[in-house]
Motif scaffolding. Sequence first.
Motif, mmCIF file in Angstrom:
data_model
loop_
_atom_site.group_PDB
_atom_site.id
_atom_site.type_symbol
_atom_site.label_atom_id
_atom_site.label_comp_id
_atom_site.label_asym_id
_atom_site.label_seq_id
_atom_site.Cartn_x
_atom_site.Cartn_y
_atom_site.Cartn_z
ATOM 1 N N VAL A 81 -17.553 -3.786 -9.956
ATOM 2 C CA VAL A 81 -16.331 -4.597 -9.989
ATOM 3 C C VAL A 81 -15.190 -3.712 -9.507
ATOM 4 O O VAL A 81 -15.206 -2.496 -9.709
ATOM 5 N N GLY A 82 -14.215 -4.307 -8.845
ATOM 6 C CA GLY A 82 -13.058 -3.557 -8.392
ATOM 7 C C GLY A 82 -12.178 -3.153 -9.561
ATOM 8 O O GLY A 82 -12.018 -3.912 -10.528
ATOM 9 N N VAL A 83 -11.593 -1.963 -9.485
ATOM 10 C CA VAL A 83 -10.725 -1.464 -10.554
ATOM 11 C C VAL A 83 -9.400 -0.969 -9.995
ATOM 12 O O VAL A 83 -8.333 -1.414 -10.408
ATOM 13 N N LEU A 84 -9.447 -0.046 -9.027
ATOM 14 C CA LEU A 84 -8.219 0.576 -8.535
ATOM 15 C C LEU A 84 -7.315 -0.408 -7.809
ATOM 16 O O LEU A 84 -6.087 -0.324 -7.908
ATOM 17 N N SER A 129 3.688 0.338 -7.327
ATOM 18 C CA SER A 129 2.615 0.856 -8.168
ATOM 19 C C SER A 129 1.887 -0.286 -8.872
ATOM 20 O O SER A 129 2.361 -1.425 -8.929
ATOM 21 N N ASN A 130 0.741 0.033 -9.426
ATOM 22 C CA ASN A 130 -0.100 -0.970 -10.082
ATOM 23 C C ASN A 130 0.543 -1.430 -11.387
ATOM 24 O O ASN A 130 0.774 -0.622 -12.292
ATOM 25 N N PRO A 131 0.841 -2.720 -11.529
ATOM 26 C CA PRO A 131 1.520 -3.201 -12.745
ATOM 27 C C PRO A 131 0.670 -3.060 -13.998
ATOM 28 O O PRO A 131 1.212 -3.028 -15.118
ATOM 29 N N TYR A 132 -0.646 -2.961 -13.843
ATOM 30 C CA TYR A 132 -1.518 -2.857 -15.014
ATOM 31 C C TYR A 132 -1.443 -1.475 -15.660
ATOM 32 O O TYR A 132 -2.062 -1.252 -16.710
ATOM 33 N N LEU A 133 -0.676 -0.552 -15.056
ATOM 34 C CA LEU A 133 -0.438 0.748 -15.669
ATOM 35 C C LEU A 133 0.887 0.790 -16.416
ATOM 36 O O LEU A 133 1.241 1.816 -17.001
ATOM 37 N N ASP A 134 1.603 -0.307 -16.419
ATOM 38 C CA ASP A 134 2.857 -0.397 -17.161
ATOM 39 C C ASP A 134 2.564 -0.544 -18.658
ATOM 40 O O ASP A 134 1.511 -1.047 -19.066
ATOM 41 N N SER A 135 3.521 -0.137 -19.460
ATOM 42 C CA SER A 135 3.352 -0.215 -20.924
ATOM 43 C C SER A 135 3.117 -1.641 -21.400
ATOM 44 O O SER A 135 2.545 -1.857 -22.470
ATOM 45 N N HIS A 136 3.538 -2.625 -20.608
ATOM 46 C CA HIS A 136 3.297 -4.024 -20.973
ATOM 47 C C HIS A 136 1.809 -4.287 -21.146
ATOM 48 O O HIS A 136 1.405 -5.058 -22.026
ATOM 49 N N ARG A 185 0.822 -1.212 0.000
ATOM 50 C CA ARG A 185 0.000 0.000 0.000
ATOM 51 C C ARG A 185 0.853 1.257 0.000
ATOM 52 O O ARG A 185 1.892 1.333 0.661
ATOM 53 N N GLY A 186 0.364 2.282 -0.706
ATOM 54 C CA GLY A 186 1.088 3.547 -0.766
ATOM 55 C C GLY A 186 0.453 4.658 0.030
ATOM 56 O O GLY A 186 1.146 5.444 0.683
ATOM 57 N N SER A 217 -0.983 4.997 -7.444
ATOM 58 C CA SER A 217 -1.655 3.698 -7.565
ATOM 59 C C SER A 217 -1.012 2.724 -6.589
ATOM 60 O O SER A 217 0.013 3.036 -5.973
ATOM 61 N N THR A 218 -1.609 1.545 -6.461
ATOM 62 C CA THR A 218 -1.067 0.510 -5.579
ATOM 63 C C THR A 218 -1.221 -0.856 -6.231
ATOM 64 O O THR A 218 -2.249 -1.157 -6.846
ATOM 65 N N ASP A 219 -0.220 -1.665 -6.066
ATOM 66 C CA ASP A 219 -0.204 -3.033 -6.586
ATOM 67 C C ASP A 219 -1.217 -3.892 -5.814
ATOM 68 O O ASP A 219 -1.195 -3.927 -4.582
#
Length: 712
Positions: free
Chosen positions: A346-349, A153-160, A127-128, A309-311
């Motif tokens: 549904v959860g998003v953040l 940080s949340n990995p789903y915000l990475d360019s991947h 948590r941040g 964001s948070t992972d």
Amino acid sequence: MIISAALQLTVATPTFGAEKPVAISAVVAADHPVNRLAPTEALGAGVDGHEKGECAQMFTDKNIMEMLSAGLGPLTYRLRTELGSEVWHWNSRGRWSEPAHHCGYWTSDDSLGEPINVSYGYRLPRRGNTVDQANDDSYSRIADADPNSFWKSNPYLDSHFTGESDDAHAQWVVIDLGAPKLVNAIRIQWGTPYATRYRVEYWPGDDPMHLHPDDDDDWQPFTNSAIADAHGGSELVRLAERPRTVQFVRIVMSGSSHVAAESSGDIRDSLGFAIREIDLGKLGKDKRFHDHIRHAPDRHRQTIIYTSSTDPWHRAEDLDPSTEQPGLDFVLRSKLSNNLPVLVPVGVLYDTPENAAAELQYLLRRNYSLEGVELGEEPDGQWASPEDYGALYAGVARQLAALKSPLKVGGPSLQSFEDQLLTWADTSENRSWMNRFLEYIRHAKVRFDFFSFEFYPFDDICADAAPHLLQIPERLAAMMASLRRDGVPADIPWLMTEYGYSVFGGRPEVDIEGALFTADTVGAFLSLGGSKPYLYGYEPNYLQNELKCSWGNLMMLQLSPKNNQLNRLSAYYAAQLLTKEWMQPVTEQHEIFPVTIKETKNDAHAAMRPTVSGYAVRRPDNEWALLAINKNPKRAAQLDVEFSVPGAKQPRSFTGQVEVIQFSRQQYAWRDNGPNGRPIRSLPPAQFTREASGKYELPPYSLTVLRGKLEH
């Protein structure tokens, strides 16, 4: 059938301290578009998560029947975990990405099994944020004095995952020192992955986390703020030779090392950024570093930290029994749904797209009737940038689209705000949160089928409620006008998925003011073109004293801490009056005529807001019903009602028998007694029939419905 009619009211109403009534007229323009709705499908309520064991206490068969008796129809399921920075195990059965260690990224099981009667949130060990919008009892791992813990940080915000450049979703950390202090150095203890490029900035104004339209400040770089080739580990950076007096400092990270711990085989562990601890302060000429940050594993003792964001990575041991959600099966199988489609979240953040898709797949397999899917909750209030939330929204929306379901998707359930919802300026100087979010999802080409927001206008629960109540229509109108200017489409449903007097508990919510607020908010929202308002505080609850000035809560039914007694509060009677008296409890269309209140120009009162609100509806039974709300706590009003029909030579009036339904202090009185406060008089609205006339009395602090037919 639509009729072309204008409703004109003339209200003679006393203002505060005035000896004589002030004449007020209220007019519905003949060419004003009406809002059409079926009350049983539009006037709704929400159920939320609570603390350990409370769902069983609140949702008994007896209590559910009492909730339903208020007459509200559709249901929305609120997601407390999303406000508490927690991930939602909507089904306790599921799988971990690291099953051998019972940790990682969680996906609940979408196969059918035993009904889900209760579910829980799980705390995030990466948590941040120091603060959250729910129980607010956790802390940031960036300032917890533990070198083994870290924020990520949340990995789903990475360019991947986003397919965008690293700079498109730069991640940040903001440090609030609590007061201006001398700063010229920072030490960052990086975790993995670390930032290879970052910069450090300060805020020259008052508060960057709560912006106002007249704020024109922006983040400013320290002299030596840009780091272009970092290598992780513990890094001390002298930001300037001379210390600068600052309170807020931001670290912006835009290049990830994409390195994970050796034991990890999950690519998500290598995406984004991780920080173990931060020191921020003054580096003297003697090389001694004075750190201003308070490090402690305690929300109240550590320096406040905000993160972008948070992972959602977590462990089985992170279960939080104090964040308890009613089970999806329990809610959707119970009478709470009223046999109507339910709006589900549904959860998003703090969740994963995979878990969201599994939830919807499960609900579809159960063949539940669903209104739509709301993606996330209050991202703006949790400091998510519009682009970051847009990327997470798009990721979830694409997963849901793969299920080939026709269900509507939307959101974002914005927090209540004043004037305009603002964020830090982008490169084009655009500070509109909603406008930038809409632009992002438009370019992402994902569905946005409905818009949702919340309305809690009064943070100062300790202040006198009377002046606040006068502001309701204009506050809501200003908020909705701002959203229209920011580009929210007018041709999609606008859902007010939560409304209440304040986000804090206090006496105005349980005294007579709660009824006035509920009726005025619903009337104003529908007159402004809103589709569905959902009352927050549907389930029975207990009194709270959050700001230590008065006891109350957002609720229409009160649970007694001493026995099983259930008290009907003022908001309950307001709901009944709206659903059963102002409108007919049917699925047929009603036509709403917005009523504009105009006060007679008078030097003594010209600057004051009208103390009466009016809302008119033409019902399927061909009767007109006028809802009149007298918000003066001390003086009655006399109401003159006229109907001005285009083409008619004379105004028309009610004819024959007029039904009068009134709710005031004659029916309801609250006894303030700390945690044992309760209504000492709790009666249904008074109802009587009288001959039509030119004047109708409105008691102080009252709701009145006048219902009848027009003369020909």
